[in-house]
Enzyme design. Structure first.
Site, PDB file in Angstrom:
ATOM      1  N   GLY A 158       0.814  -1.396   0.203  1.00  0.00           N
ATOM      2  CA  GLY A 158      -0.080  -0.082   0.073  1.00  0.00           C
ATOM      3  C   GLY A 158       0.877   1.494   0.066  1.00  0.00           C
ATOM      4  N   ASP A 159       0.117   2.508  -0.251  1.00  0.00           N
ATOM      5  CA  ASP A 159       0.863   3.737  -0.110  1.00  0.00           C
ATOM      6  C   ASP A 159       1.795   3.844  -1.315  1.00  0.00           C
ATOM      7  OD1 ASP A 159      -0.687   4.362   2.222  1.00  0.00           O
ATOM      8  OD2 ASP A 159       0.724   2.983   3.256  1.00  0.00           O
ATOM      9  N   GLY A 214       1.403   5.550  -3.970  1.00  0.00           N
ATOM     10  CA  GLY A 214       1.284   6.576  -4.761  1.00  0.00           C
ATOM     11  C   GLY A 214       0.106   6.466  -5.943  1.00  0.00           C
ATOM     12  N   LYS A 215      -0.752   5.443  -5.818  1.00  0.00           N
ATOM     13  CA  LYS A 215      -1.817   4.986  -6.738  1.00  0.00           C
ATOM     14  C   LYS A 215      -2.615   6.199  -7.123  1.00  0.00           C
ATOM     15  CE  LYS A 215      -3.411   1.779  -3.994  1.00  0.00           C
ATOM     16  NZ  LYS A 215      -2.269   1.664  -2.907  1.00  0.00           N
ATOM     17  N   THR A 237      -5.872  -0.114  10.896  1.00  0.00           N
ATOM     18  CA  THR A 237      -6.055   1.391  10.724  1.00  0.00           C
ATOM     19  C   THR A 237      -7.083   1.827  11.550  1.00  0.00           C
ATOM     20  OG1 THR A 237      -7.577   1.103   8.906  1.00  0.00           O
ATOM     21  CG2 THR A 237      -5.220   1.613   8.429  1.00  0.00           C
ATOM     22  N   ASN A 257      -9.969   2.728   5.238  1.00  0.00           N
ATOM     23  CA  ASN A 257      -8.762   2.439   5.578  1.00  0.00           C
ATOM     24  C   ASN A 257      -7.711   2.850   4.584  1.00  0.00           C
ATOM     25  OD1 ASN A 257      -9.325   0.598   3.886  1.00  0.00           O
ATOM     26  ND2 ASN A 257      -8.473  -1.399   4.598  1.00  0.00           N
ATOM     27  N   ALA A 258      -7.997   3.356   3.521  1.00  0.00           N
ATOM     28  CA  ALA A 258      -7.112   3.682   2.375  1.00  0.00           C
ATOM     29  C   ALA A 258      -7.092   5.232   2.791  1.00  0.00           C
ATOM     30  CB  ALA A 258      -7.824   3.578   0.972  1.00  0.00           C
ATOM     31  N   GLY A 259      -5.847   5.830   2.151  1.00  0.00           N
ATOM     32  CA  GLY A 259      -5.803   7.354   2.109  1.00  0.00           C
ATOM     33  C   GLY A 259      -4.943   7.875   1.042  1.00  0.00           C
ATOM     34  N   HIS A 260      -5.811   7.911  -0.098  1.00  0.00           N
ATOM     35  CA  HIS A 260      -5.454   8.491  -1.373  1.00  0.00           C
ATOM     36  C   HIS A 260      -5.175   9.780  -1.465  1.00  0.00           C
ATOM     37  CE1 HIS A 260      -7.293   4.464  -3.299  1.00  0.00           C
ATOM     38  NE2 HIS A 260      -6.116   4.351  -2.460  1.00  0.00           N
ATOM     39  N   ASP A 293      12.454  10.257  -7.026  1.00  0.00           N
ATOM     40  CA  ASP A 293      12.968  11.415  -6.625  1.00  0.00           C
ATOM     41  C   ASP A 293      13.588  11.796  -5.183  1.00  0.00           C
ATOM     42  OD1 ASP A 293      10.167  11.368  -6.581  1.00  0.00           O
ATOM     43  OD2 ASP A 293      10.223  13.587  -5.944  1.00  0.00           O
ATOM     44  N   GLN A 332      -4.871  -0.029  -0.876  1.00  0.00           N
ATOM     45  CA  GLN A 332      -4.063  -0.777  -0.208  1.00  0.00           C
ATOM     46  C   GLN A 332      -2.991  -1.346  -1.241  1.00  0.00           C
ATOM     47  OE1 GLN A 332      -7.343  -1.883   0.907  1.00  0.00           O
ATOM     48  NE2 GLN A 332      -7.161   0.131   2.089  1.00  0.00           N
ATOM     49  N   LYS A 369      -2.169   9.339  -7.409  1.00  0.00           N
ATOM     50  CA  LYS A 369      -1.570  10.376  -8.319  1.00  0.00           C
ATOM     51  C   LYS A 369      -1.450   9.627  -9.748  1.00  0.00           C
ATOM     52  CE  LYS A 369       2.521  12.102 -10.106  1.00  0.00           C
ATOM     53  NZ  LYS A 369       3.056  13.274 -10.254  1.00  0.00           N
ATOM     54  N   ARG A 388       0.400   7.154  11.663  1.00  0.00           N
ATOM     55  CA  ARG A 388       1.438   6.445  12.118  1.00  0.00           C
ATOM     56  C   ARG A 388       2.904   6.467  10.983  1.00  0.00           C
ATOM     57  NH1 ARG A 388      -1.179   0.655  12.722  1.00  0.00           N
ATOM     58  NH2 ARG A 388      -2.055   1.333  10.781  1.00  0.00           N
TER      59      ARG A 388
HETATM   60  P1  IMP Z   1      -7.044  -2.830   8.352  1.00  0.00           P
HETATM   61  O1  IMP Z   1      -7.208  -2.732   6.668  1.00  0.00           O
HETATM   62  O2  IMP Z   1      -7.399  -1.537   8.933  1.00  0.00           O
HETATM   63  O3  IMP Z   1      -7.786  -3.906   8.977  1.00  0.00           O
HETATM   64  O4  IMP Z   1      -5.546  -3.010   8.472  1.00  0.00           O
HETATM   65  C1  IMP Z   1      -4.658  -4.295   8.242  1.00  0.00           C
HETATM   66  C2  IMP Z   1      -3.430  -4.057   8.153  1.00  0.00           C
HETATM   67  O5  IMP Z   1      -3.450  -3.419   6.567  1.00  0.00           O
HETATM   68  C3  IMP Z   1      -2.760  -3.168   8.625  1.00  0.00           C
HETATM   69  O6  IMP Z   1      -1.413  -3.644   9.000  1.00  0.00           O
HETATM   70  C4  IMP Z   1      -2.729  -1.681   8.223  1.00  0.00           C
HETATM   71  O7  IMP Z   1      -1.603  -0.822   8.427  1.00  0.00           O
HETATM   72  C5  IMP Z   1      -2.464  -2.181   6.747  1.00  0.00           C
HETATM   73  N1  IMP Z   1      -3.250  -1.219   5.886  1.00  0.00           N
HETATM   74  C6  IMP Z   1      -4.700  -0.927   5.520  1.00  0.00           C
HETATM   75  N2  IMP Z   1      -4.936  -0.147   4.651  1.00  0.00           N
HETATM   76  C7  IMP Z   1      -3.663   0.292   4.179  1.00  0.00           C
HETATM   77  C8  IMP Z   1      -3.564   1.463   3.181  1.00  0.00           C
HETATM   78  O8  IMP Z   1      -4.359   2.046   2.653  1.00  0.00           O
HETATM   79  N3  IMP Z   1      -2.148   1.389   3.374  1.00  0.00           N
HETATM   80  C9  IMP Z   1      -1.147   0.901   3.943  1.00  0.00           C
HETATM   81  N4  IMP Z   1      -1.353  -0.216   4.811  1.00  0.00           N
HETATM   82  C10 IMP Z   1      -2.852  -0.320   5.092  1.00  0.00           C
END
Ligand code: IMP
Length: 455
Positions: free
Chosen positions: A12-13, A15-16, A140, A45-48, A346, A238, A18, A316
């Site tokens: 996850g994270d 840079g999708k 999350t 749980n995503a943070g785009h 970069d 993710q 963008k 975090r």
């Molecule tokens: P959950 O999806 O909140 O249940 O988290 C389960 C695991 O997936 C944890 O280790 C989170 O930190 C990780 N996780 C969930 N969503 C993301 C995301 O969008 N980016 C990165 N890690 C994620």
């Protein structure tokens, strides 16, 4: 063919968001038909995160958790049936996009989609508090695990069609009755008095009213869009290594997030889509779980700091690792990808970069990813890569504050294309393609829209 599925190739994270935004801009150049950006799994749980240029030249940071990133490009947005749909968060994001970007396009939510409620978040926190040692996941806290448990349990799933229906209050109370043992154990104690149901209803009734018109049979709507030649972009969240089946148990999320899943979930044909994987030059991981190439040296510490590697959902710190091509090759295979977008090259300029091309698993060399990563040690290739892109600030953790001079340097690479890149970076790209056996088709060279070198 502008129809695309975008997935992450690490944890996850990557840079999708963008890249998704870039694909929307490309589709706009190809034709003037409608563009759809559809989320197909996961939830808030995503943070785009996107950095969108405003008319005055300033970059605005916008983070989409519950809504598709298409909010920033005035695209039609869709929510598929496998999404953990959080209406409270969704409506806030839509309102923000309306006020900041004048968002006015259509919102299409599958009647089949399940709703994520406050009690899912509370149960998530409670379940995590019961886990100790290796069984801790570091979720999350967005309610994802309990939501998908209710989904699989069927009778405790509340669909979007039910959510916007006149029977919602009855349905909610029946579901909470079924869940009462769990909710009492988790000390959501106000439930016992019935007050909790009233609180939920008070929060959701105005949202239900507002979203009622968005309910649709999404699979038919998308099929019609496909037949009319409109552009469909399916937005993964993710990363593949967090997939419920193909990631590593138990440090994974609860949804199916591979590129082949939306095709089933939305009834769309594979042949109408390109599948692109997004890979961050260095992997990061937030929450629990092993990352074989974890960099606890200056590379990891400085990259974490200078690239601002902290979770967009939880804040975090993300752990940083050296490039792990074994993971990427596995993710490329299980997603059946057609090409890769590489991000964040970069952020690691002027650093010695080593690459993991195999694992030592109990004394045996392997290029395969086992179902547990605890027992593997990375084997790095002999080559060290190091590139220099520009003289300038090494702290790129706040992209909205980066000055115009740096933007111009980035723009020069975009214009100059592959040939203009430093020698070691070009070599990195060639070696990567040889190893993964998949082309890198674009490389992000900065956070803002347009800062991508086409390869
Ligand atoms: P959950 O999806 O909140 O249940 O988290 C389960 C695991 O997936 C944890 O280790 C989170 O930190 C990780 N996780 C969930 N969503 C993301 C995301 O969008 N980016 C990165 N890690 C994620």
């Amino acid at each position: 063919m502008p129809n695309t599925i975008v997935v992450g190739l690490q944890w996850g994270d990557e840079g999708k968001a963008k890249i998704l935004d870039e694909l929307v801009q490309e589709a706009k150049q190809i034709n003037n038909k409608r563009i759809w950006v559809v989320r197909f799994q996961g939830g808030p749980n995503a943070g785009h995160t996107m950095y969108i240029p405003m008319p005055d030249g300033k970059l605005i940071r916008f983070v989409a958790h519950a809504a598709p990133s298409g909010l920033t490009s005035n695209s039609e947005i869709g929510i598929g049936p496998n999404v953990a749909f959080d209406p409270e968060r969704f409506i806030k994001e839509v309102e923000e996009a309306r006020s900041v970007f004048g968002y006015s396009a259509g919102i299409h939510i599958s009647e089949r989609t399940g709703i994520l409620f406050d009690y899912h978040r509370k149960l998530d926190a409670w379940q995590e508090s019961l886990r100790t040692g290796d069984s801790k996941i570091g979720t999350t806290g967005s309610g994802i695990g309990p939501f998908y448990m209710d989904n699989a349990n069927r009778a405790t799933r509340i669909t979007f069609a039910e959510y916007v229906s006149d029977n919602f209050h009855d349905i909610l109370s029946k579901v909470l009755e079924q869940k009462s043992y769990e909710l009492v154990a988790a000390r959501i104690s106000s439930l016992v008095t019935g007050k909790y149901i009233d609180e939920l209803i008070a929060v959701h009734d105005p949202i239900r009213k507002e979203l009622r018109k968005c309910a649709c049979e999404l699979e038919y709507r998308l099929r019609e869009a496909l037949e009319k030649g409109e552009n469909i972009i399916l937005e993964g969240a993710q990363g593949s290594m967090l997939d419920i089946d193909m990631g590593t148990n138990p440090d994974q999320t609860s949804s199916h997030l591979l590129a082949t899943d939306p095709l089933g979930g939305l009834g769309l044909p594979r042949k109408a889509f390109r599948i692109y994987g997004v890979e961050k030059l260095y992997p990061t991981r937030v929450g629990e779980g092993v990352m074989p190439t974890l960099a606890e040296d200056d590379f990891g510490i400085e990259t974490q700091r200078n690239a601002g590697e902290a979770g967009a959902t939880t804040g975090r710190k993300r752990r940083v690792g050296y490039p792990d091509w074994v993971i990427v090759k596995y993710a490329a295979m299980i997603n059946d990808i057609d090409g890769i977008y590489l991000t964040r090259a970069d952020n690691v300029q002027d650093k010695n970069i080593k690459v993991c091309t195999a694992y030592d698993a109990n004394g045996k060399r392997t290029e395969k990813v086992p179902s547990k990563l605890e027992t593997v040690n990375p084997i790095y290739s002999n080559k060290i890569y190091r590139w220099h892109l520009w003289d300038g600030p090494s702290d790129l953790s706040k992209p909205e504050e980066v000055d115009k001079a740096l933007h111009d340097k980035r723009a020069a690479y975009v214009k100059g294309g592959c040939e203009s890149l430093p020698k070691d970076l070009k070599e990195y790209i060639v070696d990567h393609e040889r190893y993964i056996k998949n082309p890198i088709i674009g490389m992000s060279i900065g956070p803002a829209r347009g800062e991508i070198v086409k390869l």
